[in-house]
Design an enzyme around this catalytic site. Structure first.
Site, mmCIF file in Angstrom:
data_model
loop_
_atom_site.group_PDB
_atom_site.id
_atom_site.type_symbol
_atom_site.label_atom_id
_atom_site.label_comp_id
_atom_site.label_asym_id
_atom_site.label_seq_id
_atom_site.Cartn_x
_atom_site.Cartn_y
_atom_site.Cartn_z
ATOM 1 N N CYS A 201 0.872 -1.365 -0.002
ATOM 2 C CA CYS A 201 -0.110 0.005 -0.050
ATOM 3 C C CYS A 201 0.930 1.301 0.093
ATOM 4 C CB CYS A 201 -1.009 0.178 1.385
ATOM 5 S SG CYS A 201 -2.141 -1.335 1.044
ATOM 6 N N HIS B 169 -2.945 7.300 2.234
ATOM 7 C CA HIS B 169 -3.603 6.029 1.728
ATOM 8 C C HIS B 169 -4.757 5.730 2.386
ATOM 9 C CE1 HIS B 169 -3.798 1.941 0.967
ATOM 10 N NE2 HIS B 169 -3.529 1.411 2.218
ATOM 11 N N ASN C 28 -10.127 0.138 -0.048
ATOM 12 C CA ASN C 28 -8.488 0.353 0.104
ATOM 13 C C ASN C 28 -8.054 -0.387 -1.424
ATOM 14 O OD1 ASN C 28 -5.943 -0.096 0.200
ATOM 15 N ND2 ASN C 28 -6.006 -1.049 2.238
#
Ligand code: ACO
Length: 321
Positions: free
Chosen positions: A113, A248, A278
Site C-alpha cells: 500500500c 492512503h 482500499n
C-alpha cells in the site's frame, strides 16, 4: 536547484460497484459493521478482461491529456503494484507498450500500500539529479484477485483502481521532501503468499491476503504519527503549514488519527475510502487526482501524502502543488 513539479493527474475505476449489502450476502457481515469500523460503503471490482496495465493505461492517458504533453517526452515510467499482469515483463513495460513509448525506462515498485509514495520518491530522486525530465508514476491494483472472498475480515476492505501522476523538472518548488521506510520483521501480520514459489507451495497456502487487522491497525497509527513528525521536522514546518492531507485509504479511523496528529479537521483530508475502499498503491494517487479535479487542491498549496502497507512499509511526500 531542480525540483519535481506535478503537471497532471489521472484516475480510473472499474464500472462494477460492490456494496456492503452485496458483501453481507457473501459472508457473515453487515453494512453497519463495515461502515462503522472502516468508513467503506462501496468498492469497485475489475472486469475479467481488465488488468493492472489496462487500468494504468486509462489513468495515464488522462494524466498525459491534463498535462498537455507529448507522451514521447516521458523518460521514466514507474508502476507501483502488488497485482502485476505478469511476473515479467513488468507492468511498467506493458504500460510503456500500451502508450506507444519506446524510449526511456520503465520498471515496477512493490511496496504494497505504500507503493505510490515509494514510486514518487524514486521519481523525485531521478528528476533532482537531472537523470530524468518527465516521470509518469502510476499505482494500479486488482486487489479483488488476491482477496479471499470467504474471509470477512479482509474481503470487506479492498477494491480495484488506478491512479497516475506526471512529474516534471522545474526551477520552481514542487516536491519538498519524501521519506520512505520499511521494517521486514512484521511479515506475519500482513502478507500474500505466492503459490508459484516453493516455500508457499509446500505450505499449500492460497495466494490471498492474510492480515491480523487489529495488530496492523495499531502499528499503522503509531508509525504514521512518526512519519508526520519526521516530515514536518525535515522541512522546518509547523502543523498549520499543511493545507491538505492526502492519505492512503485503508481505514477512516487510521486517517482520523493522523489528521488529529496534524491538528487538522477531516474537511482538510481528501477521502475516497467510502466509495473506493482500499485500492492499495492506487488509493493515494486516486485521492490526489480527485482533490485536483474537483478544485479543492489549488496551486501553491502544501499537500502531505502518507501511506502504510505490508512489509511493513511506510512513507510520506510533502508537495507544493
Ligand atoms: N463483519 C462482522 N464482524 C467481523 C468482520 C466483518 N466483516 N470482520 C471481523 N469481524 C469480527 C471479528 O471476527 C471479531 O469477532 P470476535 O470479537 O468475536 O473475535 C470482531 O469483529 C473484532 O475483530 P477485529 O479484527 O478486532 O476488528 P477491528 O476493530 O480491528 O476492525 C479492521 C478490523 C477493519 C480490519 C481493522 O483492524 C483495520 O482496518 N486494520 C488495518 C488495516 C490496514 O490498514 N491494512 C494496511 C494496509 S493493507 C495492505 O498493505 C495490503
Amino acid at each position: 536547484m531542480i525540483w519535481s513539479n506535478v503537471i497532471g493527474t489521472g484516475g480510473y475505476l472499474p464500472a462494477t460497484v460492490r456494496s456492503n449489502d452485496d458483501l453481507s450476502r457473501m459472508v457473515d457481515t453487515s453494512d453497519s459493521w463495515i461502515y462503522e469500523r472502516t468508513g467503506i460503503k462501496t468498492r469497485r471490482i475489475a472486469a475479467p478482461e481488465e488488468t493492472a496495465s489496462s487500468m494504468a493505461e486509462i489513468a495515464s492517458r488522462e494524466a498525459i491529456a491534463r498535462a498537455g504533453i507529448d507522451p514521447q517526452s516521458i523518460d521514466m515510467i514507474i508502476v507501483a503494484t502488488g497485482t502485476p499482469d505478469r511476473v515479467y515483463p513488468s507492468t511498467a513495460c506493458l504500460l510503456q507498450q500500451r502508450l506507444g513509448i519506446r524510449n526511456g525506462v520503465g520498471f515496477d515498485v512493490q511496496a504494497a500500500c505504500s507503493g505510490a509514495i515509494f514510486a514518487v520518491s524514486i521519481a523525485d530522486q531521478y528528476i533532482k539529479t537531472g537523470f530524468c525530465k518527465t516521470v509518469l508514476v502510476v499505482g494500479s491494483e486488482i486487489c479483488s484477485r488476491i482477496v479471499d472472498w470467504n474471509d470477512r475480515a479482509t474481503c470487506i476492505l479492498f477494491g480495484d483502481g488506478a491512479g497516475a501522476v506526471l512529474l516534471t523538472a522545474s526551477d520552481q518548488p514542487g516536491i519538498l521532501s519524501t521519506h520512505i521506510h520499511s521494517d521486514g520483521s512484521y511479515e506475519d501480520l500482513l502478507y500474500c503468499p505466492n503459490p508459484q514459489v516453493a516455500i508457499d507451495a509446500q505450505k499449500d497456502e492460497p495466494g490471498v491476503i492474510n492480515m491480523r487487522g487489529n495488530e496492523v491497525f495499531k502499528v499503522a497509527v503509531n508509525t504514521l504519527g512518526r512519519i508526520v513528525d519526521e516530515t514536518l521536522a525535515a522541512n522546518g514546518l509547523q502543523q498549520n503549514a499543511i493545507d491538505w492531507l492526502v492519505p492512503h485509504q485503508a481505514n477512516t479511523r487510521i486517517i482520523a488519527a493522523t489528521a488529529k496528529k496534524l491538528g487538522m479537521t477531516m474537511d482538510q483530508v481528501i477521502l475516497t475510502l467510502e466509495t473506493q475502499g482500499n485500492t492499495s498503491s492506487a488509493s493515494l494517487l486516486l485521492a490526489f487526482h480527485e482533490g485536483v479535479r474537483d478544485g479543492r487542491i489549488q496551486p501553491g498549496q502544501t499537500i502531505l501524502m502518507e501511506a502504510f502497507g505490508a512489509g511493513f512499509t511506510w512513507g510520506s511526500a510533502l508537495i507544493k502543488y
